[in-house]
Enzyme design. Structure first.
Site, PDB file in Angstrom:
ATOM      1  N   LEU A  31       0.809  -1.211   0.089  1.00 41.58           N
ATOM      2  CA  LEU A  31      -0.031   0.003  -0.105  1.00 41.58           C
ATOM      3  C   LEU A  31       0.960   1.178  -0.086  1.00 41.58           C
ATOM      4  O   LEU A  31       0.330   2.562   0.019  1.00 41.58           O
ATOM      5  CB  LEU A  31      -0.911   0.029   1.274  1.00 41.58           C
ATOM      6  N   LYS A  80      14.671  -6.579   5.553  1.00 41.90           N
ATOM      7  CA  LYS A  80      15.072  -5.538   6.486  1.00 41.90           C
ATOM      8  C   LYS A  80      16.250  -5.769   7.244  1.00 41.90           C
ATOM      9  O   LYS A  80      16.922  -4.897   7.790  1.00 41.90           O
ATOM     10  CB  LYS A  80      13.620  -5.552   7.540  1.00 41.90           C
ATOM     11  N   GLY A 140       4.206 -12.168  20.979  1.00 38.96           N
ATOM     12  CA  GLY A 140       5.258 -12.284  19.658  1.00 38.96           C
ATOM     13  C   GLY A 140       6.405 -11.547  19.797  1.00 38.96           C
ATOM     14  O   GLY A 140       6.873 -10.668  20.576  1.00 38.96           O
ATOM     15  N   ALA A 144       9.141  -7.392  13.798  1.00 34.50           N
ATOM     16  CA  ALA A 144       8.545  -6.317  14.166  1.00 34.50           C
ATOM     17  C   ALA A 144       8.327  -6.076  15.603  1.00 34.50           C
ATOM     18  O   ALA A 144       8.422  -4.877  16.105  1.00 34.50           O
ATOM     19  CB  ALA A 144       7.097  -6.128  13.507  1.00 34.50           C
TER      20      ALA A 144
HETATM   21  P1  NAP Z   1       7.693 -12.487  11.925  1.00 30.49           P
HETATM   22  O1  NAP Z   1       9.262 -11.943  12.271  1.00 30.49           O
HETATM   23  O2  NAP Z   1       7.465 -13.633  10.949  1.00 30.49           O
HETATM   24  O3  NAP Z   1       7.149 -13.031  13.426  1.00 30.49           O
HETATM   25  C1  NAP Z   1       5.980 -13.766  13.405  1.00 30.49           C
HETATM   26  C2  NAP Z   1       5.758 -13.844  15.056  1.00 30.49           C
HETATM   27  O4  NAP Z   1       4.303 -14.427  14.964  1.00 30.49           O
HETATM   28  C3  NAP Z   1       6.481 -14.603  15.949  1.00 30.49           C
HETATM   29  O5  NAP Z   1       6.491 -14.191  17.246  1.00 30.49           O
HETATM   30  C4  NAP Z   1       5.934 -15.971  15.746  1.00 30.49           C
HETATM   31  O6  NAP Z   1       6.175 -16.830  16.906  1.00 30.49           O
HETATM   32  C5  NAP Z   1       4.611 -15.822  16.077  1.00 30.49           C
HETATM   33  N1  NAP Z   1       3.747 -16.686  15.267  1.00 30.49           N
HETATM   34  C6  NAP Z   1       3.418 -16.855  13.861  1.00 30.49           C
HETATM   35  N2  NAP Z   1       2.599 -17.917  13.729  1.00 30.49           N
HETATM   36  C7  NAP Z   1       2.480 -18.478  14.933  1.00 30.49           C
HETATM   37  C8  NAP Z   1       1.576 -19.620  15.355  1.00 30.49           C
HETATM   38  N3  NAP Z   1       1.034 -20.247  14.792  1.00 30.49           N
HETATM   39  N4  NAP Z   1       1.402 -19.848  16.775  1.00 30.49           N
HETATM   40  C9  NAP Z   1       2.203 -18.913  17.744  1.00 30.49           C
HETATM   41  N5  NAP Z   1       3.006 -17.963  17.363  1.00 30.49           N
HETATM   42  C10 NAP Z   1       2.992 -17.677  15.849  1.00 30.49           C
HETATM   43  O7  NAP Z   1       6.742 -11.244  11.367  1.00 30.49           O
HETATM   44  P2  NAP Z   1       6.853  -9.795  11.870  1.00 30.49           P
HETATM   45  O8  NAP Z   1       7.611  -8.964  10.619  1.00 30.49           O
HETATM   46  O9  NAP Z   1       7.529  -9.461  13.308  1.00 30.49           O
HETATM   47  O10 NAP Z   1       5.340  -9.222  11.548  1.00 30.49           O
HETATM   48  C11 NAP Z   1       4.434  -9.453  12.662  1.00 30.49           C
HETATM   49  C12 NAP Z   1       3.013  -8.975  12.171  1.00 30.49           C
HETATM   50  O11 NAP Z   1       3.121  -7.491  12.471  1.00 30.49           O
HETATM   51  C13 NAP Z   1       2.532  -9.325  10.714  1.00 30.49           C
HETATM   52  O12 NAP Z   1       1.247  -9.517  10.834  1.00 30.49           O
HETATM   53  C14 NAP Z   1       2.855  -7.941  10.163  1.00 30.49           C
HETATM   54  O13 NAP Z   1       1.902  -7.993   9.040  1.00 30.49           O
HETATM   55  C15 NAP Z   1       2.798  -6.889  11.101  1.00 30.49           C
HETATM   56  N6  NAP Z   1       3.320  -5.562  10.877  1.00 30.49           N
HETATM   57  C16 NAP Z   1       2.678  -4.473  10.636  1.00 30.49           C
HETATM   58  C17 NAP Z   1       3.388  -3.418  10.273  1.00 30.49           C
HETATM   59  C18 NAP Z   1       2.522  -2.163  10.139  1.00 30.49           C
HETATM   60  O14 NAP Z   1       2.975  -1.218   9.593  1.00 30.49           O
HETATM   61  N7  NAP Z   1       1.184  -2.159  10.738  1.00 30.49           N
HETATM   62  C19 NAP Z   1       4.697  -3.351  10.254  1.00 30.49           C
HETATM   63  C20 NAP Z   1       5.226  -4.667  10.323  1.00 30.49           C
HETATM   64  C21 NAP Z   1       4.759  -5.700  10.627  1.00 30.49           C
HETATM   65  P3  NAP Z   1       7.708 -17.737  16.768  1.00 30.49           P
HETATM   66  O15 NAP Z   1       8.816 -16.741  17.220  1.00 30.49           O
HETATM   67  O16 NAP Z   1       7.529 -18.769  17.681  1.00 30.49           O
HETATM   68  O17 NAP Z   1       8.018 -18.148  15.325  1.00 30.49           O
END
Ligand code: NAP
Length: 475
Positions: A31, A80, A140, A144
């Site tokens: 976006l 990143k 989490g 992020a």
């Molecule tokens: P990431 O690095 O892939 O981390 C994912 C997190 O979710 C980890 O803590 C992971 O746990 C946990 N997780 C995923 N699936 C799971 C499951 N089935 N059961 C339990 N824990 C689970 O992702 P990220 O980059 O941090 O992003 C996280 C979220 O933030 C995403 O939804 C992203 O869209 C959102 N985000 C939004 C913005 C914004 O501008 N609004 C910016 C950045 C990110 P483990 O460590 O145990 O694997």
């Protein structure tokens, strides 16, 4: 510019005085162009933002963009962290967070920043949430979450629990941040130990990816009473607008905030770094409205029809950049599928064959597109069967041009099968014959007719947007 080879479809031919962009993979549904192109448009800056699909050799792509003079870049998943190896300097906060999402053109290369942290902090501030002295629970510990933990300490949180499925990842963030801020305020927890968190009212920040998909339940903890601790519930996810987590927070009397504000303000901050400006609040509001509409409204498709040279492709790319529509060009889809140019299909397989492919494509697209601009081949409405199919696809705009304008626009061009090898009077006569037949057909099929002779692509897009109900208020 060499880097334009990596621009996604719909952006390859964009021309501007200056360029911004984003590197990622996948990148099609970003976006960010809406944020930056809206700001540039409102500030009257001839600066366009392009999504670049980078599948490998990130370092080469960064060098290429720098040499091409790209003013600034955003970096998203999965680059990143990796991008930090290809910069001349990194801002202190980004170093501690361990991730960079914004590159600013500086001496000898790009300097890296993390505006995600700032974006979330600013969106909380706007919502009246105070972090100073707050107790925070983070769910989490992914990429992020590192920026979120940094933000909590930077803005004075008193205590921060990080609950995660993989304890080691929560511990690593806690160790890194406690060490950077010389404190012990962050406490990592394995999810099975969540009950040790004392009773109280917390700012609860949902940083997992659970909730992105339909049917996802609550994140990490299924005990609903746990979420009563959330005085404020923040989900980094913004689509859907209300995750199961946010719904429950509201049911328990807490305030729910989704991640759209974070997305907005990380973008605004990046734009300010790139241009050394402050983006005024009314423009920020305008961008937020645009993001809301594209994320949450189920708007119609725009179907562009008209004779060759009427500007369908240019106007289509413009709409996709300013309003975040997807953009497709039916001729290009057919060429890709057939592995040859439209001219070659005409000469090798005949016009009827091509028209049949068009009909099949229209049938295939029906019901599958949302928020999309569809540029169609000039001859598409000529086949009667295609006319209702075009109208079923979306609102039909006929971009009309006079005979003289059309002649000027197509002269010297190639790749138009019915006009190839024609010039001068013969070309003029051929256009006259064809438009005499087609003009009444275009007029019959059109919902809206736009005379493009005297007006710019910008004015054409304004007329189209004004006719699409959900975009009318921004005109
Ligand atoms: P990431 O690095 O892939 O981390 C994912 C997190 O979710 C980890 O803590 C992971 O746990 C946990 N997780 C995923 N699936 C799971 C499951 N089935 N059961 C339990 N824990 C689970 O992702 P990220 O980059 O941090 O992003 C996280 C979220 O933030 C995403 O939804 C992203 O869209 C959102 N985000 C939004 C913005 C914004 O501008 N609004 C910016 C950045 C990110 P483990 O460590 O145990 O694997």
């Amino acid at each position: 510019m060499e880097i334009m080879n990596f621009a996604i479809d719909g952006y390859k031919d964009v021309e501007a005085r200056e360029y911004l962009g984003i590197f990622g993979n996948p990148i099609k549904h970003t976006l960010s162009p809406i944020i930056h192109n809206t700001i540039s448009r409102r500030l009257c800056k001839d600066m366009r933002y392009i999504p670049f699909q980078i599948t490998e050799n990130l370092g080469d792509a960064v060098d290429m963009a720098y040499k091409d003079g790209v003013v600034g870049l955003n970096i998203t998943v999965p680059y990143k962290q990796e991008v930090m190896e290809h910069l001349v300097d990194i801002d202190e906060a980004a170093k501690v967070i361990g991730a960079v999402n914004t590159l600013v053109h500086s001496n000898g290369g790009y300097k890296g920043y993390n505006t995600d942290m700032y974006g979330l902090a600013k969106s909380l501030m706007v919502e009246g949430v105070k972090l100073d002295g707050a107790k925070v629970i983070m769910l989490g510990a992914g990429g992020a979450a590192r920026a979120v933990a940094y933000m909590c300490l930077k803005y004075g949180a008193d205590r921060v629990y990080i609950v995660n499925r993989t304890f080691d990842k929560a511990k690593k963030i806690a160790d890194d941040m406690n060490s950077a801020f010389s404190c012990d305020k962050i406490i990592p927890l394995d999810v099975k130990d969540y009950y040790v968190i004392p009773d109280g009212r917390y700012v609860m920040i949902q940083c997992t990816s659970i909730g992105l998909h339909e049917g996802d339940g609550l994140p990490l903890i299924s005990d609903e009473s746990f979420f009563e601790k959330a005085e404020i519930g923040v989900d980094l996810i913004y689509n859907p607008a209300k995750t199961a987590f946010l719904k429950l927070v509201e049911e328990c009397g807490g305030k729910a905030i989704n991640g759209l504000g974070m997305l907005l303000y990380q973008g605004v901050r990046a734009y300010e770094l790139w241009n050394d400006v402050e983006v005024p609040e009314d423009i920020v509001k305008n961008v937020y409205n645009a993001l809301c509409r594209v994320s949450y409204d189920n708007t119609d498709n725009v179907v562009l029809i008209g004779y060759m040279g009427c500007g369908k492709s240019t106007v289509g790319s413009f709409l996709s950049m300013v309003y975040g529509y997807d953009f497709i060009d039916t001729d290009k889809i057919i060429e890709k599928r057939e592995g040859m140019s439209t001219s070659d299909i005409f000469s090798k397989k005949g016009e009827d064959y091509f028209r049949q492919l068009e009909t099949e494509l229209l049938k295939e697209l029906k019901g599958k597109l949302k928020n999309t601009v569809i540029a169609t081949g000039g001859g598409m409405p000529v086949k009667e069967e295609n006319r209702p199919l075009l109208k079923e696809l979306g609102k039909v705009f006929y971009l009309k041009a006079s005979l003289d304008t059309t002649y000027q626009r197509v002269s010297g061009g190639t790749g138009r099968p019915l006009l190839d090898n024609l010039e001068g009077n013969t070309l003029y006569k051929k256009i006259k014959e064809m438009t005499a037949i087609r003009t009444p057909i275009y007029t019959e099929v059109a919902d809206v007719i736009i005379d493009t002779n005297e007006i710019s692509e910008y004015d054409v897009h304004k007329i189209i947007a004004a006719n699409m109900s959900t975009y009318a208020e921004d005109i």
